[in-house]
Design a protein around this motif. Structure first.
Motif, PDB file in Angstrom:
ATOM      1  N   LYS A 156       0.809  -1.222   0.000  1.00  0.00           N
ATOM      2  CA  LYS A 156       0.000   0.000   0.000  1.00  0.00           C
ATOM      3  C   LYS A 156       0.835   1.261   0.000  1.00  0.00           C
ATOM      4  O   LYS A 156       0.357   2.339  -0.320  1.00  0.00           O
ATOM      5  CB  LYS A 156      -0.894   0.020   1.264  1.00  0.00           C
ATOM      6  N   CYS A 157       2.100   1.130   0.410  1.00  0.00           N
ATOM      7  CA  CYS A 157       2.936   2.318   0.645  1.00  0.00           C
ATOM      8  C   CYS A 157       3.139   3.104  -0.644  1.00  0.00           C
ATOM      9  O   CYS A 157       3.492   2.546  -1.684  1.00  0.00           O
ATOM     10  CB  CYS A 157       4.281   1.882   1.228  1.00  0.00           C
ATOM     11  N   ILE A 158       2.886   4.414  -0.580  1.00  0.00           N
ATOM     12  CA  ILE A 158       3.040   5.269  -1.760  1.00  0.00           C
ATOM     13  C   ILE A 158       4.336   6.065  -1.692  1.00  0.00           C
ATOM     14  O   ILE A 158       4.535   7.010  -2.444  1.00  0.00           O
ATOM     15  CB  ILE A 158       1.832   6.214  -1.919  1.00  0.00           C
ATOM     16  N   LYS A 159       5.180   5.725  -0.742  1.00  0.00           N
ATOM     17  CA  LYS A 159       6.462   6.406  -0.591  1.00  0.00           C
ATOM     18  C   LYS A 159       6.306   7.932  -0.522  1.00  0.00           C
ATOM     19  O   LYS A 159       6.979   8.672  -1.234  1.00  0.00           O
ATOM     20  CB  LYS A 159       7.406   6.037  -1.735  1.00  0.00           C
ATOM     21  N   CYS A 160       5.411   8.368   0.316  1.00  0.00           N
ATOM     22  CA  CYS A 160       5.235   9.811   0.490  1.00  0.00           C
ATOM     23  C   CYS A 160       6.216  10.330   1.533  1.00  0.00           C
ATOM     24  O   CYS A 160       6.434  11.524   1.649  1.00  0.00           O
ATOM     25  CB  CYS A 160       3.811  10.116   0.927  1.00  0.00           C
ATOM     26  N   TYR A 161       6.751   9.431   2.344  1.00  0.00           N
ATOM     27  CA  TYR A 161       7.713   9.745   3.405  1.00  0.00           C
ATOM     28  C   TYR A 161       7.140  10.644   4.498  1.00  0.00           C
ATOM     29  O   TYR A 161       7.882  11.363   5.170  1.00  0.00           O
ATOM     30  CB  TYR A 161       9.009  10.333   2.829  1.00  0.00           C
ATOM     31  N   ALA A 162       5.822  10.618   4.645  1.00  0.00           N
ATOM     32  CA  ALA A 162       5.211  11.357   5.752  1.00  0.00           C
ATOM     33  C   ALA A 162       5.679  10.764   7.076  1.00  0.00           C
ATOM     34  O   ALA A 162       5.857  11.485   8.063  1.00  0.00           O
ATOM     35  CB  ALA A 162       3.693  11.290   5.657  1.00  0.00           C
ATOM     36  N   CYS A 163       5.904   9.452   7.095  1.00  0.00           N
ATOM     37  CA  CYS A 163       6.345   8.797   8.331  1.00  0.00           C
ATOM     38  C   CYS A 163       7.725   9.327   8.734  1.00  0.00           C
ATOM     39  O   CYS A 163       8.001   9.541   9.905  1.00  0.00           O
ATOM     40  CB  CYS A 163       6.378   7.284   8.157  1.00  0.00           C
ATOM     41  N   ARG A 164       8.551   9.540   7.734  1.00  0.00           N
ATOM     42  CA  ARG A 164       9.893  10.061   8.008  1.00  0.00           C
ATOM     43  C   ARG A 164       9.815  11.509   8.486  1.00  0.00           C
ATOM     44  O   ARG A 164      10.505  11.917   9.423  1.00  0.00           O
ATOM     45  CB  ARG A 164      10.733   9.952   6.741  1.00  0.00           C
ATOM     46  N   TYR A 197      12.742   0.172   1.941  1.00  0.00           N
ATOM     47  CA  TYR A 197      12.539   1.408   2.683  1.00  0.00           C
ATOM     48  C   TYR A 197      12.154   1.112   4.136  1.00  0.00           C
ATOM     49  O   TYR A 197      12.704   1.695   5.072  1.00  0.00           O
ATOM     50  CB  TYR A 197      11.463   2.278   2.016  1.00  0.00           C
ATOM     51  N   HIS A 198      11.227   0.189   4.299  1.00  0.00           N
ATOM     52  CA  HIS A 198      10.738  -0.063   5.658  1.00  0.00           C
ATOM     53  C   HIS A 198      11.762  -0.774   6.535  1.00  0.00           C
ATOM     54  O   HIS A 198      11.852  -0.485   7.730  1.00  0.00           O
ATOM     55  CB  HIS A 198       9.398  -0.803   5.610  1.00  0.00           C
ATOM     56  N   LEU A 199      12.538  -1.668   5.933  1.00  0.00           N
ATOM     57  CA  LEU A 199      13.597  -2.311   6.721  1.00  0.00           C
ATOM     58  C   LEU A 199      14.657  -1.281   7.103  1.00  0.00           C
ATOM     59  O   LEU A 199      15.135  -1.247   8.235  1.00  0.00           O
ATOM     60  CB  LEU A 199      14.243  -3.439   5.920  1.00  0.00           C
ATOM     61  N   ALA A 218       0.829   9.486  10.886  1.00  0.00           N
ATOM     62  CA  ALA A 218       1.029  10.309   9.696  1.00  0.00           C
ATOM     63  C   ALA A 218       0.732   9.544   8.413  1.00  0.00           C
ATOM     64  O   ALA A 218       0.431  10.140   7.391  1.00  0.00           O
ATOM     65  CB  ALA A 218       2.473  10.814   9.655  1.00  0.00           C
ATOM     66  N   CYS A 219       0.814   8.221   8.464  1.00  0.00           N
ATOM     67  CA  CYS A 219       0.697   7.424   7.232  1.00  0.00           C
ATOM     68  C   CYS A 219      -0.701   7.535   6.627  1.00  0.00           C
ATOM     69  O   CYS A 219      -1.686   7.168   7.257  1.00  0.00           O
ATOM     70  CB  CYS A 219       1.030   5.960   7.510  1.00  0.00           C
ATOM     71  N   PRO A 220      -0.803   8.025   5.376  1.00  0.00           N
ATOM     72  CA  PRO A 220      -2.127   8.148   4.740  1.00  0.00           C
ATOM     73  C   PRO A 220      -2.691   6.795   4.323  1.00  0.00           C
ATOM     74  O   PRO A 220      -3.867   6.681   4.008  1.00  0.00           O
ATOM     75  CB  PRO A 220      -1.840   9.016   3.515  1.00  0.00           C
TER      76      PRO A 220
HETATM   77  S1  SF4 Z   1       3.677   7.511   5.469  1.00  0.00           S
HETATM   78 FE1  SF4 Z   1       2.858   5.493   4.869  1.00  0.00          FE
HETATM   79  S2  SF4 Z   1       2.596   5.630   2.625  1.00  0.00           S
HETATM   80 FE2  SF4 Z   1       3.942   7.330   3.234  1.00  0.00          FE
HETATM   81  S3  SF4 Z   1       6.025   6.500   2.996  1.00  0.00           S
HETATM   82 FE3  SF4 Z   1       5.446   6.155   5.145  1.00  0.00          FE
HETATM   83  S4  SF4 Z   1       4.558   4.091   5.161  1.00  0.00           S
HETATM   84 FE4  SF4 Z   1       4.626   4.737   3.006  1.00  0.00          FE
END
Ligand code: SF4
Ligand code: SF4
Lengths: 267, 152
Positions: A156-164, A197-199, A218-220
């Protein structure tokens, strides 16, 4: 006038701080962060049960640092973030003025690290029971079931990097994710890059995560990615006797060692 | 049917295991040819991302090997590496990556026999477990295979 507004007005007036990070009403029913610099902005400050965001992520952003001496409205997770940032030499003692919001709405001032440490020793800092249950559920699965579970989540991850962006501990100016020579993380939102990315994210936060949950909030795409770092908290505690965000002079578990560290898998 | 020949990548340190593997060769001890050895200055330099890259590029198994504790050429590289692997194995296991496929070992420059054993046993184990299909499905080769674009 609320205690918070009175207090912040006084702090700004006597120049103890130049800016205060707190909460204001956002669009619809949302709450958002506000960076208070002037007296009319002070009036926008609110504090209620919905104000749960860990605001310390902003402390490390250069646009915020530029505002001068900062004050911040903190919850327990924020206090722990401040301790962790201090142990990583990102904040000096007394550099940030901390106003802690107690459960009953009253405020406690913290002007030095020592008092935060003392306070945290008698505070519940553990992860929530539903998160604990989820981790236990995953741990009870077979390796393959876990693979399928995370594969579905990471898909599902869209690599928006909101989590970061939301994580107070993700303050590197140049993240491994952004490095393209070599390209450690494939850029496309393909399962491979997503897994990498997640690891990478979890490994870089292992032993530093203060279980604030901002990344998952934060994750959408509603990926429970906070569980990755939460799961590592107890093995790191058990093996290295290290817990993130409890002491300002703590050593990061992975930047130190003991000659007799125990493992059971190296032949 | 042809027997499955696993691809094993070994990440070893220059000072102990690489020299140990050299000794295996000069002592003419025969060992499995499935392993591709990659030399690093120190186990402390073997970033966990490098292991992921091996799986992504089609490895079925990985060996990580360096100097015994207290023998590191740089004094502490293997101590730091050991902590890293303790944590990383936990993370891999939690994300459903098969830790059986990664063998960690300490092999000194004098342990030519041990190196042959480590490789042979790892190859045997991976032959039993089979190809790493879960990972192959998302491997680098699949990145370019959508919508007619191929990497050939
Ligand atoms: S916030 Fe969610 S969708 Fe965006 S990069 Fe992180 S894990 Fe992926
Ligand atoms: S990884 Fe998530 S839970 Fe841990 S400190 Fe960062 S934002 Fe908070």
């Amino acid at each position: 006038m609320s205690d918070l507004i009175k207090k912040v007005t006084a702090l700004l007036n006597d120049k103890t701080i130049n800016a205060f990070i707190g909460y204001e009403k956002g669009s619809a029913n949302r709450i958002r962060a506000i960076f208070v610099r002037t007296e009319d902005q002070v009036q926008k400050l609110i504090l209620n049960a919905s104000c749960t965001q860990n605001l310390t992520g902003y402390l490390m952003k250069h646009e915020v640092k530029k505002l001068g001496k900062l004050g911040i409205l903190a919850n327990v997770a924020a206090l722990r973030s401040i301790m962790q940032l201090a142990s990583e030499f990102q904040i000096k003692d007394g550099e940030v003025y901390v106003l802690f919001a107690n459960a009953d709405g009253s405020l406690t001032e913290f002007t030095d690290f020592k008092s935060i440490e003392t306070f945290l020793q008698t505070t519940d800092t553990g992860i929530k029971s539903e998160e604990q249950e989820m981790i236990a559920k995953l741990e009870a699965m077979t390796v393959n079931e876990r693979w399928l579970f995370w594969n579905k989540e990471f898909e599902k991850c869209i690599k928006c990097y909101a989590c970061r962006a939301a994580c107070p501990m993700c303050y590197c100016h140049r993240c491994t994710t952004d490095v393209n020579q070599p390209q450690w993380i494939p850029v496309a939102s393909h399962e491979l890059g997503n897994l990498d990315y997640h690891l990478m994210r979890a490994m870089h936060l292992a032993g530093r995560c203060v279980n604030c949950g901002e990344c998952a909030t934060a994750c959408p795409m509603d990926i429970p990615l906070n569980l990755l770092t939460y799961q590592l908290i107890s093995p790191i505690k058990a093996t290295f006797d290290a817990t993130a965000g409890m002491k300002a002079d703590a050593m990061y578990a992975l930047s130190t060692y003991k000659p007799d560290d125990k493992e059971n898998f190296i032949i | 049917m042809q027997e499955f020949e696993p691809k094993i990548v070994a990440f070893v340190c220059n000072w102990c295991t690489y020299a140990g593997a050299d000794l295996t060769g000069t002592s003419r001890i025969k060992y499995s040819a499935n392993v591709k050895i990659i030399r690093f200055p120190c186990t402390g330099r073997i970033d966990f991302m490098i292991l992921m890259k091996a799986f992504e590029n089609g490895a079925d198994g990985i060996i990580v090997s360096g100097c015994h504790p207290n023998d590191c050429h740089y004094s502490t590289g293997n101590f730091h590496a050991r902590r890293r692997w303790i944590v990383f194995r936990n993370l891999l296991n939690f994300t459903g990556i098969d830790t059986e496929r990664i063998q960690f070992s300490w092999v000194s420059a004098a342990e030519g026999f041990k190196w042959a054993d480590v490789v042979n046993n790892t190859v045997k184990k991976i032959k039993e477990i089979g190809p790493y299909e879960n990972y192959n499905k998302i491997a680098v080769s699949t990145l370019f295979n959508e919508e007619g674009a191929t990497n050939e």
